[in-house]
Every structure is written in structure tokens, then in C-alpha cells.
Enzyme design. Structure first.
Site, PDB file in Angstrom:
ATOM      1  N   SER A 106     -31.570  29.254 -11.644  1.00  0.00           N
ATOM      2  CA  SER A 106     -31.304  30.685 -11.453  1.00  0.00           C
ATOM      3  C   SER A 106     -32.566  31.476 -11.773  1.00  0.00           C
ATOM      4  CB  SER A 106     -30.196  31.093 -12.408  1.00  0.00           C
ATOM      5  OG  SER A 106     -30.218  32.486 -12.625  1.00  0.00           O
ATOM      6  N   SER A 107     -32.693  32.661 -11.153  1.00  0.00           N
ATOM      7  CA  SER A 107     -33.871  33.486 -11.436  1.00  0.00           C
ATOM      8  C   SER A 107     -33.813  34.111 -12.830  1.00  0.00           C
ATOM      9  CB  SER A 107     -34.029  34.582 -10.376  1.00  0.00           C
ATOM     10  OG  SER A 107     -32.914  35.435 -10.390  1.00  0.00           O
ATOM     11  N   CYS A 108     -32.685  33.964 -13.539  1.00  0.00           N
ATOM     12  CA  CYS A 108     -32.606  34.516 -14.904  1.00  0.00           C
ATOM     13  C   CYS A 108     -33.383  33.677 -15.915  1.00  0.00           C
ATOM     14  CB  CYS A 108     -31.168  34.695 -15.349  1.00  0.00           C
ATOM     15  SG  CYS A 108     -30.330  33.153 -15.680  1.00  0.00           S
ATOM     16  N   TYR A 135     -27.040  31.081 -20.532  1.00  0.00           N
ATOM     17  CA  TYR A 135     -27.103  30.460 -19.203  1.00  0.00           C
ATOM     18  C   TYR A 135     -28.551  30.107 -18.858  1.00  0.00           C
ATOM     19  CZ  TYR A 135     -26.204  30.020 -14.156  1.00  0.00           C
ATOM     20  OH  TYR A 135     -26.103  29.571 -12.867  1.00  0.00           O
ATOM     21  N   LYS A 139     -30.281  26.482 -17.984  1.00  0.00           N
ATOM     22  CA  LYS A 139     -30.964  26.218 -16.710  1.00  0.00           C
ATOM     23  C   LYS A 139     -32.421  25.798 -16.933  1.00  0.00           C
ATOM     24  CE  LYS A 139     -27.625  26.757 -13.840  1.00  0.00           C
ATOM     25  NZ  LYS A 139     -27.136  25.594 -13.089  1.00  0.00           N
ATOM     26  N   HIS A 178     -20.200  38.728 -10.137  1.00  0.00           N
ATOM     27  CA  HIS A 178     -21.491  39.400 -10.059  1.00  0.00           C
ATOM     28  C   HIS A 178     -21.316  40.753  -9.357  1.00  0.00           C
ATOM     29  CE1 HIS A 178     -23.065  35.296 -10.792  1.00  0.00           C
ATOM     30  NE2 HIS A 178     -23.939  35.972 -11.497  1.00  0.00           N
TER      31      HIS A 178
HETATM   32  P1  GDP Z   1     -27.303  40.063 -13.452  1.00  0.00           P
HETATM   33  O1  GDP Z   1     -28.102  40.091 -12.178  1.00  0.00           O
HETATM   34  O2  GDP Z   1     -27.440  38.790 -14.211  1.00  0.00           O
HETATM   35  O3  GDP Z   1     -27.580  41.269 -14.323  1.00  0.00           O
HETATM   36  O4  GDP Z   1     -25.746  40.065 -13.079  1.00  0.00           O
HETATM   37  P2  GDP Z   1     -24.712  40.992 -12.287  1.00  0.00           P
HETATM   38  O5  GDP Z   1     -24.752  40.692 -10.839  1.00  0.00           O
HETATM   39  O6  GDP Z   1     -23.374  40.802 -12.960  1.00  0.00           O
HETATM   40  O7  GDP Z   1     -25.168  42.510 -12.534  1.00  0.00           O
HETATM   41  C1  GDP Z   1     -26.283  43.083 -11.918  1.00  0.00           C
HETATM   42  C2  GDP Z   1     -26.348  44.573 -12.203  1.00  0.00           C
HETATM   43  O8  GDP Z   1     -25.289  45.262 -11.533  1.00  0.00           O
HETATM   44  C3  GDP Z   1     -26.243  44.977 -13.689  1.00  0.00           C
HETATM   45  O9  GDP Z   1     -27.151  46.034 -13.924  1.00  0.00           O
HETATM   46  C4  GDP Z   1     -24.808  45.477 -13.775  1.00  0.00           C
HETATM   47  O10 GDP Z   1     -24.604  46.398 -14.839  1.00  0.00           O
HETATM   48  C5  GDP Z   1     -24.669  46.153 -12.415  1.00  0.00           C
HETATM   49  N1  GDP Z   1     -23.266  46.394 -11.984  1.00  0.00           N
HETATM   50  C6  GDP Z   1     -22.800  47.575 -11.513  1.00  0.00           C
HETATM   51  N2  GDP Z   1     -21.487  47.506 -11.268  1.00  0.00           N
HETATM   52  C7  GDP Z   1     -21.110  46.220 -11.544  1.00  0.00           C
HETATM   53  C8  GDP Z   1     -19.865  45.536 -11.467  1.00  0.00           C
HETATM   54  O11 GDP Z   1     -18.813  46.098 -11.111  1.00  0.00           O
HETATM   55  N3  GDP Z   1     -19.874  44.212 -11.817  1.00  0.00           N
HETATM   56  C9  GDP Z   1     -21.013  43.577 -12.216  1.00  0.00           C
HETATM   57  N4  GDP Z   1     -20.951  42.272 -12.519  1.00  0.00           N
HETATM   58  N5  GDP Z   1     -22.203  44.209 -12.328  1.00  0.00           N
HETATM   59  C10 GDP Z   1     -22.251  45.511 -11.994  1.00  0.00           C
END
Ligand code: GDP
Length: 307
Positions: A106-108, A135, A139, A178
Site C-alpha cells: 500500500s502507498s501508506c 497497517y 506492509k 475508504h
Molecule cells: P486514507 O487514504 O488512508 O486516509 O483512507 P480513506 O480513504 O479512508 O480516507 C481518505 C480521506 O478521505 C481522509 O482525509 C478522510 O477523512 C476523507 N473522507 C471524507 N469523507 C470520508 C468518508 O465518508 N469515509 C472515509 N473513509 N474517508 C472520508
């Protein structure tokens, strides 16, 4: 084309598309196991399975995954389940003489404040983003394990680090998903309910890169076929959008005209996460599906499963 291929995680987002693409491309000898048939966290069961089946090529797409909230709330489960799954599969692959294994990361894995775009060389140059540290550590251990099995045993085990993925078969549960599937669902439901607003977590400012999962599956097969090196590879598009822009694109695709409301009590996570994909481009691989087209395809699929 007749080599025995095991797709671990074939019911997940990436695994299901790898399986479909392999079948489309004419591969005939593919094995899969459901979670009930084989618990990949069970070391002896995994080793027995590999010794009996003797697969030659492994796509290790099985993992315990989730969005920012799930990662932040259940870090113990994220680190334990992922370490177990990958240690068991990678070691059993070595012991049973697998020809080649592709591990999905993952890119994280990159530092929270990593220079952008994030090149492979920036691994382990700074502190990780706390919301998904568990996580990320798992990874990083997985990609290092592939590297070390390669260095010490000459095993042809390689790793790929995809950017944020989305598409059909994604998880649309609002607590654990996500951002892309979450916003697609929330905006769709707001439209149906004539709701004037939709809640978006965080400030809307973080930048993210999104890759359509079918492109990811094709990249994995291309790398399995053509790339042999101990170094891992980033997989992405090289294009980023803010969460606010993403929400606006989804509003257009869904046809919703209400307002976005940002809930800043929810975490933003890492501010930017754009991969440097020059090594992948040097291999001649480019993504095909852009973000708008990918969201349209995903929305179409989502509407079909709702029926
Ligand atoms: P990340 O890429 O590991 O941070 O994972 P996510 O895909 O869960 O979140 C990406 C970004 O989208 C973060 O800044 C979240 O706060 C934002 N975000 C906005 N609305 C949502 C939502 O409804 N669900 C999730 N999972 N993230 C959200």
C-alpha cells in the site's frame, strides 16, 4: 498459461479482479480458497495447503483492509491479521518451491511528510501517518520479507505498492470503507432522500490519488509476467485530487446538487499521498481508466447490486 496460479484473497477488491483478468487472458489453472476453506492466519493449515497443491505462481492479495476510521480504531487487528497472513503465505511459498510470488502492499508505507511524488527510495526515511501505522508497519514487513527471501534464498518474490484503489466489489460500509465508496454511497443516498447536505469527513483538503481496480489487476499480471527484481514498485496514476474535488466529481456522476458539509472532528490522515510512478512507466505500463470514467463504471455497478 497452464502454470498453477493461486490467487490469495480472490473475494476481495483486488483479488477478484486479478482472478477475472487471468481468466479473460486465458490462464486455465487457477486455484482459490475461501476463508472458510483456508484461514490464512493458520500457519500449519497454510503450509499443508501449499505442500499439497504446489502452486507455482502466487498473487498475495489477501489482507485485512479498511478506511481511515477502521485502521485508526482497530490497530491491533490490522497489524496481527496482516502479519500472520503474509508471513504464513510467503514462508509457505518458499518452503513449497513457488516460482514467483507477488505481494500487494500500500502507498501508506511512506512517511507522513514524504516529499511528493513518493519515489520507492523514500521508504523508511521518516515517521508514518498515525491513523494507519499498524497497517503500514505490516506492509513494510511484508515487502522487506519478500526482499530478504530474495536476497538470502534467491526466491523470486516481488512487491507492489498500489495507491488508493476503488471499483466494483469494493466495501461500501460507511464505518469501515475508504473514502471513494463511502462518498459514492452517501451522495447516492442523499439524492434518493432529497437531503440538502452530505457529510464529508475531515477538511476536504487532503490530496489523494485513485486507481481503478481493473487497471491494478492488469498491472499485477503484467508485472508477474515481465518484472523480476528484488525492488518493489509503486502502482498508480500519478494524478491527484483533493477530497473536496473527489466529492464534487461524485456529485456530478450521481447527479446530486446538494451541499457538502465538512466534519472536521474526523481525521484528515496524511495530507498528500501521490506516488512517483516513473519506474512503472519505464516498464511501459500506464493506467487506462481515468477517475471520472472509473467512478461512472463503479456507480453503474453499485446501482446494479442494489437492485
Ligand atoms: P486514507 O487514504 O488512508 O486516509 O483512507 P480513506 O480513504 O479512508 O480516507 C481518505 C480521506 O478521505 C481522509 O482525509 C478522510 O477523512 C476523507 N473522507 C471524507 N469523507 C470520508 C468518508 O465518508 N469515509 C472515509 N473513509 N474517508 C472520508
Amino acid at each position: 498459461m497452464e502454470g498453477k496460479i493461486y490467487v490469495a484473497g480472490h473475494r476481495g477488491l483486488v483479488g477478484s479482479h486479478i482472478l477475472e483478468c487471468l481468466q479473460e487472458q486465458g490462464y486455465t489453472n487457477i486455484i482459490t480458497m475461501t476463508r472458510n476453506e483456508l484461514d490464512l492466519r493458520n500457519q500449519s493449515a497454510v503450509l499443508d495447503f501449499f505442500m499439497e497443491e504446489k502452486p507455482q505462481y502466487i498473487f498475495l492479495a489477501a489482507a485485512h483492509v479498511g478506511g481511515i476510521q477502521a485502521n485508526n480504531t482497530y490497530p491491533a487487528e490490522f497489524i496481527m491479521n496482516n502479519l500472520q497472513i503474509q508471513c504464513n503465505v510467503i514462508d509457505a511459498a518458499y518452503k513449497s518451491g513457488v516460482k514467483k510470488l507477488l505481494f500487494l502492499g500500500s502507498s501508506c508505507i511512506y512517511p507522513k511528510m514524504c516529499p511528493q511524488p513518493m519515489a520507492e527510495e523514500y521508504l523508511l526515511t521518516g515517521e508514518l501517518e498515525p491513523t494507519n501505522e499498524a497497517y503500514a508497519i505490516a506492509k513494510i514487513a511484508g515487502l522487506k520479507m519478500c526482499e530478504f527471501y530474495n536476497r538470502q534464498y534467491g526466491a523470486n518474490f516481488i512487491s507492489v505498492m498500489p495507491t488508493n484503489l476503488y471499483g466494483p466489489n469494493d466495501n461500501f460500509d460507511l464505518e469501515s470503507s475508504h473514502v471513494l465508496p463511502a462518498l459514492l454511497r452517501k451522495i447516492h443516498e442523499a439524492k434518493l432522500n432529497n437531503s440538502p447536505t452530505v457529510e464529508v469527513w475531515g477538511s476536504g483538503e487532503p490530496l489523494r490519488e485513485f486507481l481503478y481496480v481493473k487497471d491494478m489487476a492488469e498491472a499485477c499480471i503484467c508485472i508477474m509476467e515481465n518484472y523480476d527484481a528484488a525492488n518493489f514498485l509503486n502502482i498508480g496514476t500519478g494524478v491527484e485530487v483533493s477530497i473536496r474535488q473527489l466529492a464534487e466529481i461524485i456529485k456530478n456522476v450521481v447527479g446530486y446538487s446538494g451541499e457538502l458539509v465538512f466534519d472536521v472532528s474526523k481525521p484528515d490522515g496524511t495530507p498528500r499521498k501521490l506516488l512517483d510512478v516513473s519506474k512503472l512507466h519505464d516498464l511501459g505500463w500506464y493506467h487506462k481508466v481515468d477517475l471520472i470514467e472509473g467512478i461512472e463504471k463503479t456507480y453503474k455497478w453499485y446501482l446494479e447490486i442494489l437492485i
